[in-house]
Design a protein around this motif. Structure first.
Motif, mmCIF file in Angstrom:
data_model
loop_
_atom_site.group_PDB
_atom_site.id
_atom_site.type_symbol
_atom_site.label_atom_id
_atom_site.label_comp_id
_atom_site.label_asym_id
_atom_site.label_seq_id
_atom_site.Cartn_x
_atom_site.Cartn_y
_atom_site.Cartn_z
ATOM 1 N N ARG A 131 34.152 -0.831 -9.092
ATOM 2 C CA ARG A 131 33.495 0.113 -8.192
ATOM 3 C C ARG A 131 34.527 1.107 -7.674
ATOM 4 O O ARG A 131 35.565 0.710 -7.141
ATOM 5 N N VAL A 132 34.231 2.384 -7.830
ATOM 6 C CA VAL A 132 35.161 3.447 -7.474
ATOM 7 C C VAL A 132 34.666 4.117 -6.203
ATOM 8 O O VAL A 132 33.556 4.669 -6.180
ATOM 9 N N ALA A 133 35.464 4.064 -5.161
ATOM 10 C CA ALA A 133 35.070 4.601 -3.859
ATOM 11 C C ALA A 133 35.582 6.024 -3.679
ATOM 12 O O ALA A 133 36.392 6.527 -4.472
ATOM 13 N N HIS A 134 35.109 6.670 -2.622
ATOM 14 C CA HIS A 134 35.615 7.990 -2.269
ATOM 15 C C HIS A 134 37.081 7.897 -1.845
ATOM 16 O O HIS A 134 37.515 6.866 -1.299
ATOM 17 N N PRO A 135 37.857 8.943 -2.067
ATOM 18 C CA PRO A 135 39.257 8.930 -1.607
ATOM 19 C C PRO A 135 39.332 9.026 -0.086
ATOM 20 O O PRO A 135 38.383 9.468 0.578
ATOM 21 N N SER A 136 40.482 8.639 0.452
ATOM 22 C CA SER A 136 40.716 8.753 1.889
ATOM 23 C C SER A 136 41.007 10.206 2.256
ATOM 24 O O SER A 136 41.151 11.074 1.380
ATOM 25 N N ALA A 137 41.115 10.481 3.562
ATOM 26 C CA ALA A 137 41.397 11.846 4.012
ATOM 27 C C ALA A 137 42.743 12.331 3.492
ATOM 28 O O ALA A 137 42.885 13.492 3.061
ATOM 29 N N HIS A 138 43.747 11.450 3.514
ATOM 30 C CA HIS A 138 45.076 11.821 3.004
ATOM 31 C C HIS A 138 45.007 12.127 1.509
ATOM 32 O O HIS A 138 45.595 13.119 1.042
ATOM 33 N N GLU A 139 44.291 11.304 0.763
ATOM 34 C CA GLU A 139 44.163 11.527 -0.683
ATOM 35 C C GLU A 139 43.353 12.780 -0.972
ATOM 36 O O GLU A 139 43.628 13.500 -1.932
ATOM 37 N N GLU A 140 42.355 13.054 -0.135
ATOM 38 C CA GLU A 140 41.547 14.267 -0.310
ATOM 39 C C GLU A 140 42.405 15.515 -0.160
ATOM 40 O O GLU A 140 42.273 16.488 -0.920
ATOM 41 N N LEU A 141 43.312 15.486 0.801
ATOM 42 C CA LEU A 141 44.214 16.622 0.995
ATOM 43 C C LEU A 141 45.149 16.770 -0.196
ATOM 44 O O LEU A 141 45.431 17.895 -0.649
ATOM 45 N N GLU A 142 45.635 15.662 -0.726
ATOM 46 C CA GLU A 142 46.514 15.706 -1.894
ATOM 47 C C GLU A 142 45.755 16.231 -3.111
ATOM 48 O O GLU A 142 46.317 16.970 -3.929
ATOM 49 N N ILE A 143 44.490 15.855 -3.253
ATOM 50 C CA ILE A 143 43.666 16.383 -4.349
ATOM 51 C C ILE A 143 43.568 17.899 -4.240
ATOM 52 O O ILE A 143 43.684 18.629 -5.239
ATOM 53 N N LEU A 144 43.368 18.382 -3.026
ATOM 54 C CA LEU A 144 43.268 19.827 -2.807
ATOM 55 C C LEU A 144 44.552 20.536 -3.203
ATOM 56 O O LEU A 144 44.527 21.569 -3.884
ATOM 57 N N HIS A 145 45.689 19.983 -2.820
ATOM 58 C CA HIS A 145 46.968 20.611 -3.146
ATOM 59 C C HIS A 145 47.265 20.535 -4.644
ATOM 60 O O HIS A 145 47.772 21.490 -5.235
ATOM 61 N N ARG A 146 46.957 19.402 -5.260
ATOM 62 C CA ARG A 146 47.357 19.173 -6.642
ATOM 63 C C ARG A 146 46.427 19.847 -7.649
ATOM 64 O O ARG A 146 46.874 20.340 -8.682
#
Length: 344
Positions: free
Chosen positions: A189-204
């Motif tokens: 089961r794949v969950a939503h990323p955390s807020a920190h990971e969401e920010l990293e996704i945006l940058h990357r």
């Protein structure tokens, strides 16, 4: 119960070249995937463990959590041939396994092999295909072969199915039957990323997304799969695996009488084999040539939960199979590991 092992300092990998080269290659492969995939470490690790254990992996999660990207990235990192099939309601079995085609120029039928003849098959949204197509995958996943016009064609080695499905849609969806879910080593089961990971996704990913490079090749992966099969399993650890499995079939005998009204049918023998195979692969990934109870416990939820069939009342009460497996892990004691100091 006690499992006696050698000294902790004797941890080694029997991977390629029998030493650190194989373990280093595995770590490089993990790091290369993580260079593209933000977070989702559990999913990425389980994908690699499934490859080492010669098992198939089903990823379940809402759209946009990098299920397809993770599968395709891992295929790129490991090397070999890759195909993606978008499962839709109008798909027919010949679209995936192949068919006989008549050529007027030669006045004969020739076999046209389908897209499953690759090392890595990505079955995207597998639950959108009807039962006839899903059943065509059973021989592919279990025997790793396809029979066309009475002739059996072997699939390339290694071969693994990485499938995705969306759990929240109900329109145009055909739930996977139990017999096909049982063919998957893991259901993750794949969950939503955390807020920190969401920010990293945006940058990357918002500028120039990173592209994974090739780290392994099929020959190296076959050697690593062989090394995983050679990971030793102590008799007490094997007994622990059997007790975990039997507790789903006869929970009352293992002090879990409350689960007798929850579990309709326990897990199949494929769960027993899957716990050992996945545990061995995880042990190899962690740099060991022996299986520990912790390895088994770490993979148990992903190996067992999709094989459990719960009662109607349990489903109506919203009980999740993963919670049932966690309750079993808390109630069935593992063997105790004691290091034999000075023994080699």
């Amino acid at each position: 119960m006690t499992v006696a092992e050698g000294e902790p300092g004797t941890e080694v990998s029997r991977a390629q070249d029998g030493g650190e080269a194989g373990l280093g290659a595995l770590r490089d492969a993990l790091n290369e995937v993580r260079r593209v995939i933000v977070g989702q470490d559990h999913m990425v690790e389980r994908l690699l463990v499934a490859l080492l254990a010669r098992g198939h992996c089903l990823l379940e999660g809402v759209p946009g959590v990098a299920k397809t990207l993770a599968a395709s990235t891992l295929a790129t990192v490991v090397g070999g041939t890759f195909a993606r099939i978008q499962f839709t309601p109008d798909l027919v079995p010949s679209d995936i396994v192949g068919t006989r085609v008549y050529h007027p120029s030669t006045e004969r039928f020739d076999i046209e092999l389908g897209p499953v003849f690759v090392n890595f098959l990505l079955a995207d949204e597998i639950n959108r295909a009807p039962a006839k197509v899903q059943s065509a995958l059973l021989e592919v996943m279990a025997e790793r072969q396809v029979t066309l016009a009475g002739v059996t064609h072997q699939l390339p080695r290694p071969f693994v199915v990485l499938a995705t499905q969306n759990p929240i849609e109900s329109e145009g969806v055909y739930p996977l039957p139990e017999v096909q879910r049982d063919r998957f080593l893991f259901k993750v089961r794949v969950a939503h990323p955390s807020a920190h990971e969401e920010l990293e996704i945006l940058h990357r990913m918002s500028v120039t997304p990173p592209v994974a490079g090739k780290v392994l090749d099929p020959a190296q992966l076959l050697a690593l799969q062989k090394a995983a099969e050679e990971v030793s399993v102590h008799q007490l650890v094997a007994d622990y695996v059997v007790r975990l499995v039997m507790s789903t079939r006869s929970p009352g005998e293992y002090g879990l009488r409350e689960l007798e009204e929850t579990i309709e049918i326990g897990v199949s023998p494929r769960a027993t084999l899957g716990l050992v195979a996945a545990g061995r692969a995880l042990a190899l990934l962690r740099g060991r040539d022996y299986l520990l109870p912790d390895d088994v416990r770490d993979v148990a939820v992903d190996v067992m939960s999709h094989r459990l069939m719960l009662t109607f009342d349990a489903l109506a009460d919203g009980i999740e199979p993963e919670d049932v497996v966690r309750q079993i892990l808390m109630s069935v004691p593992p063997p105790l590991v004691v290091w034999n100091q000075g023994q080699r």
